[in-house]
Design a protein around this motif. Structure first.
Motif, mmCIF file in Angstrom:
data_model
loop_
_atom_site.group_PDB
_atom_site.id
_atom_site.type_symbol
_atom_site.label_atom_id
_atom_site.label_comp_id
_atom_site.label_asym_id
_atom_site.label_seq_id
_atom_site.Cartn_x
_atom_site.Cartn_y
_atom_site.Cartn_z
ATOM 1 N N ALA A 33 0.829 -1.204 0.000
ATOM 2 C CA ALA A 33 0.000 0.000 0.000
ATOM 3 C C ALA A 33 0.864 1.254 0.000
ATOM 4 N N LEU A 34 1.918 1.251 0.805
ATOM 5 C CA LEU A 34 2.798 2.417 0.844
ATOM 6 C C LEU A 34 3.551 2.575 -0.481
ATOM 7 N N TYR A 35 3.992 1.476 -1.054
ATOM 8 C CA TYR A 35 4.692 1.546 -2.340
ATOM 9 C C TYR A 35 3.795 2.166 -3.409
ATOM 10 N N HIS A 36 2.555 1.731 -3.469
ATOM 11 C CA HIS A 36 1.640 2.241 -4.483
ATOM 12 C C HIS A 36 1.213 3.671 -4.187
ATOM 13 N N ALA A 37 1.310 4.091 -2.922
ATOM 14 C CA ALA A 37 1.019 5.485 -2.582
ATOM 15 C C ALA A 37 2.176 6.405 -2.932
ATOM 16 N N LEU A 38 3.398 5.913 -2.756
ATOM 17 C CA LEU A 38 4.577 6.732 -3.016
ATOM 18 C C LEU A 38 4.868 6.872 -4.499
ATOM 19 N N TYR A 39 4.575 5.825 -5.268
ATOM 20 C CA TYR A 39 4.839 5.829 -6.707
ATOM 21 C C TYR A 39 3.516 5.521 -7.419
ATOM 22 N N PRO A 40 3.295 6.074 -8.601
ATOM 23 C CA PRO A 40 2.031 5.745 -9.293
ATOM 24 C C PRO A 40 2.086 4.363 -9.932
ATOM 25 N N PHE A 59 -1.458 -15.866 -6.099
ATOM 26 C CA PHE A 59 -1.973 -14.531 -5.810
ATOM 27 C C PHE A 59 -0.934 -13.521 -6.278
ATOM 28 N N SER A 60 -1.210 -12.273 -6.037
ATOM 29 C CA SER A 60 -0.367 -11.213 -6.593
ATOM 30 C C SER A 60 0.930 -11.067 -5.795
ATOM 31 N N PRO A 61 2.096 -11.176 -6.454
ATOM 32 C CA PRO A 61 3.358 -10.946 -5.749
ATOM 33 C C PRO A 61 3.568 -9.455 -5.516
ATOM 34 N N LEU A 62 4.406 -9.126 -4.536
ATOM 35 C CA LEU A 62 4.749 -7.732 -4.343
ATOM 36 C C LEU A 62 5.604 -7.240 -5.507
ATOM 37 N N ASP A 63 5.581 -5.935 -5.724
ATOM 38 C CA ASP A 63 6.358 -5.348 -6.811
ATOM 39 C C ASP A 63 7.823 -5.778 -6.701
ATOM 40 N N ASP A 64 8.420 -6.044 -7.847
ATOM 41 C CA ASP A 64 9.816 -6.500 -7.872
ATOM 42 C C ASP A 64 10.751 -5.497 -7.218
ATOM 43 N N VAL A 248 14.207 7.243 -7.503
ATOM 44 C CA VAL A 248 14.132 7.637 -8.910
ATOM 45 C C VAL A 248 13.821 6.421 -9.788
ATOM 46 N N ILE A 249 14.429 5.269 -9.470
ATOM 47 C CA ILE A 249 14.147 4.046 -10.235
ATOM 48 C C ILE A 249 12.657 3.715 -10.185
ATOM 49 N N SER A 250 12.075 3.744 -8.989
ATOM 50 C CA SER A 250 10.660 3.383 -8.852
ATOM 51 C C SER A 250 9.746 4.403 -9.508
ATOM 52 N N LEU A 251 10.086 5.691 -9.415
ATOM 53 C CA LEU A 251 9.292 6.701 -10.113
ATOM 54 C C LEU A 251 9.299 6.440 -11.615
ATOM 55 N N ALA A 252 10.498 6.187 -12.165
ATOM 56 C CA ALA A 252 10.607 5.971 -13.604
ATOM 57 C C ALA A 252 9.874 4.701 -14.031
ATOM 58 N N ARG A 253 10.021 3.642 -13.253
ATOM 59 C CA ARG A 253 9.329 2.379 -13.574
ATOM 60 C C ARG A 253 7.812 2.587 -13.539
ATOM 61 N N ALA A 254 7.314 3.312 -12.557
ATOM 62 C CA ALA A 254 5.876 3.553 -12.475
ATOM 63 C C ALA A 254 5.398 4.411 -13.648
ATOM 64 N N LEU A 255 6.169 5.423 -13.997
ATOM 65 C CA LEU A 255 5.800 6.266 -15.134
ATOM 66 C C LEU A 255 5.796 5.472 -16.439
ATOM 67 N N SER A 256 6.624 4.425 -16.513
ATOM 68 C CA SER A 256 6.728 3.646 -17.756
ATOM 69 C C SER A 256 5.470 2.832 -18.046
ATOM 70 N N PHE A 257 4.544 2.776 -17.095
ATOM 71 C CA PHE A 257 3.271 2.089 -17.336
ATOM 72 C C PHE A 257 2.611 2.629 -18.597
#
Length: 341
Positions: A33-40, A59-64, A248-257
């Motif tokens: 929940a915190l990961y998805h709140a911090l990054y889109p 079931f759904s694994p946590l983000d890599d 920065v890695i997680s922001l960029a990965r989330a934006l790459s959606f």
């Protein structure tokens, strides 16, 4: 007598040393929940049990990158507490999914050391391995950091490891049971499958996120990363807190959606560089370049090799005429992801 830990300095590392990192960390749905709140973050496989189950997982694994950040955070007090800069990554492989309730531990082996010509710092290479409570490898990778020296003592003998330029597609680990035969493109968010991408494609992910002090410090604390440069404004001559590169890695990965919504799982980290520092107030944008594609033995699943660039500048612009990173470029990351064929 002091009982506090000032961290290791360059002289404290010797090739062959194996460091056991404190403290074990049990990961639950709160971290998601915190990961998805911090990054889109919106990739479907990491967002919904039902989607993951339709792809053959229980079931759904946590983000890599939750695995990456947690393992990385374990290493900071022993590897990079006194680092000047985190320089790069290589030979990274995700081998086992991270499930809610798993407990992560980490160790690092020193595989290289080299003193810098100024005699005040040196580069240390470590191979870090994160495991779950069953001893299964979750993630392993090499990184190298520039670390301050304690004094003017003699330098250790130089050892520079021979690292692979990339992880071979045949060495990628596909999670057991994963099957994209009945993949739901509508629920995933985009219709593009691997055959829609070709080597050399540049994808502008369009959106940007302005980094704030509070969120980057919250994120860095979440991963138990204690590096001084991220929190202590007196630790740098400019009085700025350095944004954790993983943020920065997680922001960029989330934006790459937006453009790569179906690059569902990161399975390898071929290389990476934090090209320039990121500070609060910077607006981070992202673009990707397709470097390679490969089929796998898993049903309906292909592997796509991507360069992910985080920048304050323009999509597609990376280096100047001398081959140096442009000053707006923050991150240059080379990774493999799994995508439906």
């Amino acid at each position: 007598m002091t009982k506090t830990n000032a961290g290791r300095f360059f002289e404290d590392y010797a090739v062959g040393d194996v460091i056991t990192h404190a403290v074990p960390r049990t990961i639950q749905m709160g971290e998601r929940a915190l990961y998805h709140a911090l990054y889109p973050a919106r990739h479907a496989l990491h967002s919904a049990d039902t989607f993951a189950q339709s792809c053959g997982l229980p079931f759904s694994p946590l983000d890599d990158l939750v695995t990456f950040h947690t393992v990385f955070g374990k290493t900071v007090p022993d590897v990079s507490l006194n680092a000047v800069a985190n320089l790069g990554y290589a030979e990274g492989r995700w081998e086992t999914p991270l499930w809610p309730g798993d407990t992560i531990t980490a160790t690092s082996e020193v595989i290289g050391v080299k003193q810098n010509s100024n005699g005040k710092s040196g580069v240390v290479w470590v191979r870090t391995t994160g495991r779950n409570q069953h001893g299964a490898v979750l993630l392993s990778y090499v990184r190298w950091v520039m670390v301050r020296k304690r004094g003017d003592g003699p330098a250790p003998q130089t050892v520079i490891p021979d690292l692979s330029g990339s992880v071979a597609a045949t060495d990628l680990v596909i999670p057991r049971g994963l099957d994209f035969t009945n993949y739901d493109f509508a629920l995933a968010g985009e219709p593009h499958r691997m055959s829609d991408y070709k080597v050399g494609d540049i994808i502008d992910h369009v959106d940007g996120v302005t980094v704030e002090e509070a969120e980057h410090m919250l994120a860095t604390r979440l991963w138990q990363n204690t590096a001084k440069v991220h929190f202590d404004a007196t630790n740098r001559p400019d009085g700025k807190r350095l944004i954790y590169g993983g943020h920065v890695i997680s922001l960029a990965r989330a934006l790459s959606f937006n453009g790569l919504a179906n690059a569902q799982l990161i399975v390898a980290l071929n290389g990476g560089a934090h090209a320039n520092p990121c500070f609060a107030g910077d607006t981070v944008r992202a673009w990707s370049e397709v470097l390679n594609t490969a089929e796998t033995t898993a049903p309906g699943i292909g592997a796509i090799r991507l360069r992910l660039v985080a920048t304050k500048g323009t999509a597609g612009e990376l280096r100047d005429d001398d081959g140096k990173y442009l000053p707006d470029v923050l991150l240059d990351l080379d990774y493999w992801a799994l995508m439906p064929l």
